[in-house]
Design an enzyme around this catalytic site. Structure first.
Site, PDB file in Angstrom:
ATOM      1  CG  ASN A   1      -1.651   1.242   1.467  1.00 46.85           C
ATOM      2  OD1 ASN A   1      -1.766   2.078   0.570  1.00 46.85           O
ATOM      3  ND2 ASN A   1      -2.196   1.412   2.670  1.00 46.85           N
ATOM      4  CD1 TRP A   2       3.376   0.938  -2.752  1.00 46.30           C
ATOM      5  CD2 TRP A   2       3.527   2.032  -4.704  1.00 46.30           C
ATOM      6  NE1 TRP A   2       4.069   0.139  -3.632  1.00 46.30           N
ATOM      7  CE2 TRP A   2       4.182   0.790  -4.836  1.00 46.30           C
ATOM      8  CE3 TRP A   2       3.490   2.887  -5.800  1.00 46.30           C
ATOM      9  CZ2 TRP A   2       4.786   0.386  -6.031  1.00 46.30           C
ATOM     10  CZ3 TRP A   2       4.103   2.487  -6.988  1.00 46.30           C
ATOM     11  CH2 TRP A   2       4.748   1.249  -7.090  1.00 46.30           C
ATOM     12  CE  LYS A   3       0.262   3.306   4.896  1.00 50.75           C
ATOM     13  NZ  LYS A   3       0.198   3.465   6.322  1.00 50.75           N
TER      14      LYS A   3
ATOM     15  CG  HIS B   1      -5.694   1.622   5.375  1.00 50.46           C
ATOM     16  ND1 HIS B   1      -5.237   2.558   6.278  1.00 50.46           N
ATOM     17  CD2 HIS B   1      -4.658   0.782   5.140  1.00 50.46           C
ATOM     18  CE1 HIS B   1      -3.972   2.284   6.570  1.00 50.46           C
ATOM     19  NE2 HIS B   1      -3.593   1.222   5.889  1.00 50.46           N
TER      20      HIS B   1
ATOM     21  CD  GLU C   1      -2.842   5.297   6.939  1.00 51.25           C
ATOM     22  OE1 GLU C   1      -2.854   5.411   5.708  1.00 51.25           O
ATOM     23  OE2 GLU C   1      -1.887   4.788   7.567  1.00 51.25           O
TER      24      GLU C   1
ATOM     25  CD  GLU D   1      -3.343  -2.924   7.397  1.00 49.02           C
ATOM     26  OE1 GLU D   1      -2.276  -3.168   6.833  1.00 49.02           O
ATOM     27  OE2 GLU D   1      -3.967  -1.858   7.241  1.00 49.02           O
TER      28      GLU D   1
ATOM     29  N   GLY E   1       2.605   1.926  10.845  1.00 53.58           N
ATOM     30  CA  GLY E   1       3.524   3.048  10.687  1.00 53.58           C
ATOM     31  C   GLY E   1       4.229   3.440  11.970  1.00 53.58           C
TER      32      GLY E   1
ATOM     33  CB  SER F   1       5.493  -2.092  11.971  1.00 48.35           C
ATOM     34  OG  SER F   1       5.049  -0.768  12.241  1.00 48.35           O
TER      35      SER F   1
ATOM     36  N   GLY G   1       2.868  -1.267   4.326  1.00 52.92           N
ATOM     37  CA  GLY G   1       2.816   0.158   4.034  1.00 52.92           C
ATOM     38  C   GLY G   1       4.216   0.694   3.766  1.00 52.92           C
ATOM     39  N   GLY G   2       4.826   1.269   4.794  1.00 53.24           N
ATOM     40  CA  GLY G   2       6.127   1.934   4.655  1.00 53.24           C
ATOM     41  C   GLY G   2       7.175   1.120   3.896  1.00 53.24           C
TER      42      GLY G   2
HETATM   43  C1  PEP Z   1      -0.669  -0.102   6.075  1.00 54.05           C
HETATM   44  O1  PEP Z   1      -0.740   1.051   5.765  1.00 54.05           O
HETATM   45  O2  PEP Z   1      -1.547  -0.880   5.692  1.00 54.05           O
HETATM   46  C2  PEP Z   1       0.447  -0.542   6.906  1.00 54.05           C
HETATM   47  C3  PEP Z   1       0.418  -1.735   7.400  1.00 54.05           C
HETATM   48  O3  PEP Z   1       1.481   0.362   7.102  1.00 54.05           O
HETATM   49  P1  PEP Z   1       2.938   0.059   7.737  1.00 54.05           P
HETATM   50  O4  PEP Z   1       3.440  -1.210   7.094  1.00 54.05           O
HETATM   51  O5  PEP Z   1       3.760   1.235   7.388  1.00 54.05           O
HETATM   52  O6  PEP Z   1       2.751  -0.128   9.207  1.00 54.05           O
END
Ligand code: PEP
Length: 251
Positions: free
Chosen positions: A10-12, A95, A97, A167, A173, A213, A234-235
């Site tokens: 997920n490049w957000k 998600h 967010e 999640e 994050g 993470s 994500g990151g």
């Molecule tokens: C996400 O945004 O779905 C996520 C899991 O982010 P991160 O891996 O950065 O925690």
């Protein structure tokens, strides 16, 4: 039948079109022959360009969200029809967010899930508790409610199109991942919920990713847990150097 591992990025709200295309090209090259199911979800503005890069490769193109209706006076929204038109095959819905920053509730997410399925898009449905909810001992209850409400009216025949991503909000994050044991336990709860919503045994058939993470250093221990079928990243999905080793966690 064994569930296939599924790694999604997920490049957000990151990457210009040029940056997205460059990363997609690197991933196509580095992930050739990877045995796992793969998906990347660039921002809307880069979807068309990335579609041309991943077309004909094993990397599925995903969107990070979509509107709950097909078309009309919805300024700022993106329709499932538009996503399909440019080659999107999957959509991330619910998600945290979207839930926390933009106030999306289970009812709205459920509308989106049903609309995506109606148009043949795969769905990655995100669920997960906040830190406060976990500390109050409510993680299982919260996740049970989210899964139940977001899947309302979704028939058993559509479940192969659905991946659930657990999640925990406190792990996204933050650098703090759930322990593999804690994540596995919630995944097991989700399977039980599916057994009650559908026929017994259904839970075992659904792909459940962990997200929060995930990085090259912890991917293997998370992804080899019996109830963890993949990762929503994500990151660490923003760079080839970190996403590729996660996707090849068992090489
Ligand atoms: C996400 O945004 O779905 C996520 C899991 O982010 P991160 O891996 O950065 O925690």
């Amino acid at each position: 039948m064994a569930r296939r591992k599924y790694i999604a990025g997920n490049w957000k709200m990151h990457k210009t079109v040029g940056e997205a295309v460059a990363l997609a090209k690197e991933l196509v090259e580095s992930l050739a022959g990877c045995p796992h199911k793969l998906m990347i979800a660039p921002p809307f503005t880069a979807l068309s360009a990335v579609a041309s890069v991943v077309k004909g490769t094993p990397i599925l193109l995903g969107a990070q969200n979509m509107a709950s209706v097909e078309q009309g006076a919805h300024t700022g929204e993106v329709s499932v029809l538009m996503l399909k038109d440019i080659g999107v095959r999957s959509v991330i819905l619910g998600h945290s967010e979207r839930r926390i920053i933009y106030g999306e509730k289970d009812g709205l997410i459920n509308e989106k899930v049903k609309l995506a399925l109606k148009h043949g898009l795969e769905v990655v449905l995100c669920v997960g508790e906040t830190l406060e909810e976990r500390e109050k001992g409510k993680a299982e209850e919260v996740v049970t409610t989210q899964v139940t409400q977001c899947l309302q009216g979704v028939g058993e025949g559509d479940l192969p199109m659905i991946t659930i991503a657990y999640e925990p909000v406190w792990a996204i994050g933050t650098g703090k991942n759930a322990t593999p044991q804690d994540a596995d336990a919630i995944h097991k709860v989700i399977r039980k919920v599916l057994d009650t919503l559908y026929r017994p045994g259904t839970g075992e058939t659904v792909t459940i990713q962990y997200g929060g993470s995930v990085k090259p250093e912890n991917a293997r221990e998370l992804l080899t847990m019996p109830n963890i079928d993949g990762a929503l990243v994500g990151g660490a999905s923003l760079k080839k150097e970190t996403f590729v080793p996660i996707a090849w966690f068992d090489r």
